[in-house]
Design a protein around this motif. Structure first.
Motif, PDB file in Angstrom:
ATOM      1  N   ARG A  67       0.834  -1.210   0.000  1.00 27.94           N
ATOM      2  CA  ARG A  67       0.000   0.000   0.000  1.00 27.94           C
ATOM      3  C   ARG A  67       0.869   1.260   0.000  1.00 27.94           C
ATOM      4  N   ASP A  70       2.382   1.647  -3.440  1.00 24.61           N
ATOM      5  CA  ASP A  70       1.353   2.081  -4.404  1.00 24.61           C
ATOM      6  C   ASP A  70       1.146   3.589  -4.325  1.00 24.61           C
ATOM      7  N   ARG A  71       1.050   4.112  -3.100  1.00 20.74           N
ATOM      8  CA  ARG A  71       0.829   5.551  -2.936  1.00 20.74           C
ATOM      9  C   ARG A  71       2.012   6.349  -3.461  1.00 20.74           C
TER      10      ARG A  71
END
Length: 299
Positions: A67, A70-71
């Protein structure tokens, strides 16, 4: 340990978290959380690198790491690609935008630390830094988890900088930085005849050593350095052993080195490795008040 000791450590942790604003949603007003900023920093230290190694080093949960990456990829700071040598793995790399953010964060962090130190006098600053080195050495200084690896592009700059800074702080020898710069330049100018290693733990460089060729039968040990926080845990011994093992494997008949009589800790390491003092001289001494020493190890 006592309840009071545990409480003291926890109290310091709370105070440090507050004074450095580590829990802010935007770390140092960057628009990144602290975990995101740390990931950007880690990838700038080695780009590209396997995601699995990055996750293991920072002890992050796989899903949480995904996560975060991804950001950061959405913001254009990092990229992820398939490892061409092992398609089961992903590589993460920093972009130009990521490098710019990392540089900005480093500058802001330096400014914040300078603000914390500014109210203190010179003696108080030295005492604080010494106390922090003690804490780091006691809690994190064991060398078992320190990786000794070949130096990467740009890391000889760190070797030069830390030699110059530490020897200025500890000895103040005039001309020392220029002497080390000449050694670094010589190593860079003869890449096929030299090897340079650094000691690294959790992305931080803690030491260095180099092995250069004097001639077909003689290798020269150079640039041994151990950061103060990592001393006392046999890291210097490991670095010297790495150099000697390489020289032996390359077929050299002996290893020589140049040091100073004031460097008692280094001299003890050399003696333990089997080096013997060959001769002393004042003409090539870097210490105006001491003697240069020339040691040799027959392989």
């Amino acid at each position: 340990m006592t309840v009071t000791q545990i409480a003291s450590v926890r109290r310091f942790n709370r105070a440090w978290t507050e004074v450095t604003a580590l829990l802010d949603d935007s770390y140092l007003h960057s628009g990144l959380t602290l975990p995101e900023a740390r990931l950007v920093y880690e990838v700038t230290q080695r780009s590209p690198q396997p995601v699995v190694e990055l996750r293991s080093r920072l002890q992050l949960d796989p899903g949480y790491t995904t996560r975060l990456l991804d950001r950061l990829a959405e913001r254009g700071l990092l990229t992820r690609t398939v490892d061409p040598d092992d398609r089961r793995r992903q590589l993460v790399a920093v972009t130009d935008a990521g490098l710019a953010v990392a540089s900005q964060l480093a500058s802001r962090a330096d400014t914040r630390v300078a603000e914390l130190l500014d109210p203190l006098g010179p003696g108080e600053r030295r005492a604080l830094v010494g106390a922090l080195d003690t804490v780091e050495g006691l809690l994190f200084g064991a060398s078992a988890d320190v990786l000794i690896r070949p130096a990467r592009t740009g890391e000889l700059g760190w070797v030069l900088t830390r030699h110059a800074q530490l020897y200025e702080e500890e000895y103040g020898w005039p001309g020392f930085e220029a002497a080390v710069a000449a050694i670094v330049a010589d190593l860079l100018g003869h890449p096929d005849e030299t090897r340079v290693w650094v000691a690294e733990r959790a992305g931080r460089l803690l030491g260095s050593i180099a092995c250069a060729s004097d001639d077909a039968s003689t290798a020269r040990l150079r640039l041994l350095l151990v950061e103060p926080a990592a001393r006392g845990h046999r890291l210097g011994v490991r670095l010297v052993d790495e150099c000697v093992a390489y020289a032996r494997a390359e077929g050299y008949e002996r290893v020589v080195l140049h040091t100073q009589d004031a460097l008692t800790a280094a001299r003890a390491i050399y003696a333990k490795a089997g080096f013997t003092l060959d001769h002393t001289s004042s003409a090539d001494s870097l210490d105006p008040n001491g003697l240069a020493e020339h040691w040799v190890l027959e392989l």
